[in-house]
Design an enzyme around this catalytic site. Structure first.
Site: not given
Length: 167
Positions: A125, A143
């Site tokens: 991330d 995401d």
């Protein structure tokens, strides 16, 4: 007389493939350009940062502190959900973009994160946004694709085209 099957929305899988490619490319960039635990790189100060983190859990680091079993659980869950969405896509008419595009975004996002779990046992991330002064959990392109696809699917199902009533 030959009955031709109606074209389905599997041709929309190009969008899923594009999301997987974009996700993997941006994660590669983040791994090359950023260091974990470094001071965030402000892109738009107070709104958007690049911040390299890794997540062994699910959304919002759910189950991230577990003993490692969650890796395979989330891989199997993503594959099962993706198979279900793939069947749904195959039963969707090709022209129904309000269903096909969101399903393809979700599929692409799911597989983007599955690649990370299979390759590195964790998801990369790097996007951090702020809601006022509060940082939102760090996320990635996969995401985003899942979230945008899910919201679009809900919105389009609620506010989609109404079929005219037949007299």
């Amino acid at each position: 007389m030959t009955v031709r099957p109606k074209p389905n929305a599997l041709s929309w899988l190009w969008l899923a493939a594009a999301m997987i490619a974009l996700d993997q490319l941006t994660k590669w960039w983040a791994l090359m350009a950023l260091q974990p635990a470094e001071t965030p790189h402000a892109v738009i100060p107070g709104i958007l940062n690049w911040t390299l983190t890794f997540n062994t859990g699910a959304a919002f680091s759910f189950l991230a502190d577990s003993a490692g079993w969650q890796r395979w659980f989330f891989v199997l869950l993503a594959v099962a959900v993706s198979a279900t969405l793939g069947v749904w896509l195959s039963r969707t008419p090709r022209g129904d973009w309000r269903t096909a595009a969101p399903l393809s975004l979700i599929l692409g996002g799911a597989f983007g994160n599955v690649i990370d779990r299979l390759h590195a046992a964790k998801v990369t991330d790097f996007i951090q946004v702020f809601l006022g002064s509060y940082p939102f959990p760090v996320f990635n392109v996969a995401d985003s694709a899942i979230s945008v696809g899910a919201v679009a699917l809900i919105v389009f199902s609620m506010f989609g085209q109404q079929k005219p009533a037949t007299p």
